[in-house]
Design a protein around this motif. Structure first.
Motif, short mmCIF file in Angstrom:
data_model
loop_
_atom_site.label_atom_id
_atom_site.label_comp_id
_atom_site.label_asym_id
_atom_site.label_seq_id
_atom_site.Cartn_x
_atom_site.Cartn_y
_atom_site.Cartn_z
N UNK A 66 0.81 -1.22 0.00
CA UNK A 66 0.00 0.00 0.00
C UNK A 66 0.85 1.27 0.00
N UNK A 67 2.14 1.11 0.28
CA UNK A 67 3.02 2.26 0.13
C UNK A 67 3.10 2.77 -1.29
N UNK A 68 2.69 1.91 -2.26
CA UNK A 68 2.67 2.33 -3.66
C UNK A 68 1.68 3.47 -3.89
N UNK A 69 0.75 3.68 -2.96
CA UNK A 69 -0.23 4.75 -3.10
C UNK A 69 0.12 5.98 -2.26
N UNK A 70 1.22 5.91 -1.53
CA UNK A 70 1.64 7.05 -0.73
C UNK A 70 2.39 8.05 -1.61
N UNK A 71 2.48 9.30 -1.22
CA UNK A 71 3.16 10.30 -2.04
C UNK A 71 4.61 9.94 -2.36
N UNK A 72 5.30 9.28 -1.43
CA UNK A 72 6.71 8.97 -1.65
C UNK A 72 6.93 7.64 -2.37
N UNK A 73 5.89 6.84 -2.54
CA UNK A 73 6.05 5.55 -3.20
C UNK A 73 6.76 4.54 -2.32
N UNK A 74 7.38 3.53 -2.94
CA UNK A 74 8.04 2.45 -2.21
C UNK A 74 9.43 2.22 -2.79
N UNK A 75 10.44 2.30 -1.95
CA UNK A 75 11.79 1.86 -2.31
C UNK A 75 12.21 2.37 -3.69
N UNK A 76 12.05 3.67 -3.90
CA UNK A 76 12.49 4.24 -5.17
C UNK A 76 11.48 4.15 -6.29
N UNK A 77 10.34 3.49 -6.06
CA UNK A 77 9.31 3.42 -7.09
C UNK A 77 8.30 4.54 -6.87
N UNK A 78 7.95 5.18 -7.94
CA UNK A 78 7.03 6.31 -7.83
C UNK A 78 5.64 5.85 -7.43
N UNK A 79 4.96 6.67 -6.67
CA UNK A 79 3.58 6.40 -6.29
C UNK A 79 2.73 6.21 -7.54
N UNK A 80 1.74 5.31 -7.43
CA UNK A 80 0.86 5.05 -8.57
C UNK A 80 -0.16 6.17 -8.79
N UNK A 81 -0.30 7.06 -7.81
CA UNK A 81 -1.30 8.12 -7.96
C UNK A 81 -0.70 9.51 -8.05
N UNK A 82 0.59 9.67 -7.69
CA UNK A 82 1.15 11.01 -7.61
C UNK A 82 1.19 11.69 -8.98
N UNK A 83 1.48 10.93 -10.03
CA UNK A 83 1.55 11.53 -11.36
C UNK A 83 0.23 12.11 -11.81
N UNK A 84 -0.85 11.39 -11.52
CA UNK A 84 -2.17 11.91 -11.86
C UNK A 84 -2.55 13.08 -10.95
N UNK A 85 -2.12 12.99 -9.69
CA UNK A 85 -2.47 14.05 -8.75
C UNK A 85 -1.79 15.37 -9.08
N UNK A 86 -0.52 15.30 -9.51
CA UNK A 86 0.20 16.55 -9.76
C UNK A 86 0.26 16.93 -11.23
N UNK A 87 -0.40 16.11 -12.07
CA UNK A 87 -0.48 16.46 -13.48
C UNK A 87 0.75 16.12 -14.29
N UNK A 88 1.71 15.39 -13.71
CA UNK A 88 2.92 15.04 -14.46
C UNK A 88 2.75 13.77 -15.28
N UNK A 89 1.66 13.04 -15.08
CA UNK A 89 1.36 11.85 -15.87
C UNK A 89 -0.03 11.97 -16.47
N UNK A 90 -0.17 11.58 -17.72
CA UNK A 90 -1.49 11.57 -18.35
C UNK A 90 -2.16 10.22 -18.08
N UNK A 91 -3.46 10.16 -18.29
CA UNK A 91 -4.17 8.90 -18.11
C UNK A 91 -3.64 7.85 -19.08
N UNK A 92 -3.30 8.27 -20.30
CA UNK A 92 -2.75 7.32 -21.27
C UNK A 92 -1.42 6.75 -20.78
N UNK A 93 -0.59 7.58 -20.17
CA UNK A 93 0.69 7.11 -19.65
C UNK A 93 0.49 6.12 -18.52
N UNK A 94 -0.49 6.37 -17.67
CA UNK A 94 -0.76 5.44 -16.58
C UNK A 94 -1.30 4.12 -17.13
#
Length: 277
Positions: A81-109
């Motif tokens: 569940x750390x994958x959904x936290x702002x900091x992600x897990x062990x160097x992996x980006x959060x699965x939601x941060x990109x959509x939340x801050x606009x740095x990832x598009x829905x197509x990219x996700x």
């Protein structure tokens, strides 16, 4: 072995496997993949699934059987569940941060999720027979990983749970189709939308487990299944699995034609073998 044209050519290193929370042991025709993070209940991350895909792309050609299990007394608690936290897990980006801050598009996700799904899809390859050896909890992604396998051998303490809807998500790691294929849409709706635990005996009654054994008998039961599968001719097994996989989508006439074509191929191979003796 079928290998993606743009996939890796070398298997993952021990360091890569460790970072992905996985162990891999290949002994002749049998590959054993173990989820190895018991301190976090064998929770998995995106790196786990992309590394699983890497394993599938680089298996030795003589591998016929793949066994998936979890270290210790649990198969997997699902996604970390750390994958959904702002900091992600062990160097992996959060699965939601990109959509939340606009740095990832829905197509990219969507593309990212497609890459994760590759860690599950290869387990359906007709040239392999895959076995999930499940003890303890198989939750969410853990349940979906077990559903990706051809056979599920459960310890009597196993508990299956599709947790994603309770977290505001959907099962997205290729588990919805096998679940519906096995139990039907109505039971699948009930299992997913209540997020309840399905015990080993009920799982067997529903067709979600081919075998249920005492926990201490699980390794031996899996070894017995592996031995029985290896006793079958590899080419015949591959052709039969391919036939069975297409049966649900075929009419009777289409399936009969597919059987004829596959049998001609097998008879031709046997004839070539006899001529070469």
């Amino acid at each position: 072995m079928t290998q993606a044209s743009n996939g890796p050519t070398l298997p993952p290193t021990e360091e890569e496997l460790s970072r992905a929370r996985l162990e891999l042991v290949v002994e002749g025709p049998v590959a054993r993949v173990t989820i190895n993070c018991p301190e976090r209940r064998n929770a998995m991350t995106g790196r786990t699934w992309t590394t699983l895909a890497h394993i599938g792309q680089t298996l030795p050609e003589d591998v016929r059987i793949v066994v998936i299990s979890g270290k210790g007394d649990i198969f997997s608690a699902g996604i970390d569940l750390g994958m959904f936290s702002p900091e992600g897990v062990d160097g992996e980006r959060s699965m939601v941060s990109g959509l939340a801050d606009g740095t990832s598009t829905e197509a990219e996700v969507q593309d990212y999720i497609a890459g994760l799904q590759e860690g599950f899809l290869w387990l359906r390859r007709p040239d392999l027979v895959t076995i999930a050896a499940v003890r303890g909890h198989a939750v969410g992604a853990g349940f979906q990983l077990a559903l990706s396998c051809d056979l599920r051998v459960l310890a009597d303490d196993a508990q299956l749970c599709m947790k994603e809807p309770a977290l505001g998500l959907v099962p997205d790691l290729t588990g919805t189709k096998p679940l519906v294929d096995i139990v039907g849409v109505h039971r699948a709706v009930e299992i997913c939308l209540t997020a309840r635990r399905v015990g080993a005996q009920e799982a067997q009654a529903l067709g979600l487990a081919e075998l249920v054994v005492a926990s201490d008998e699980l390794p031996g039961a899996v070894d017995d299944a592996v031995a029985a599968l290896l006793a079958t001719d590899r080419e015949a097994a591959t052709a039969t699995k391919a036939l069975l996989q297409q049966a649900a989508g075929n009419t009777l006439q289409q399936q009969a034609a597919a059987e004829r074509g596959a049998q001609v191929g097998r008879l031709a191979a046997l004839a070539r073998g006899a001529a070469g003796r």
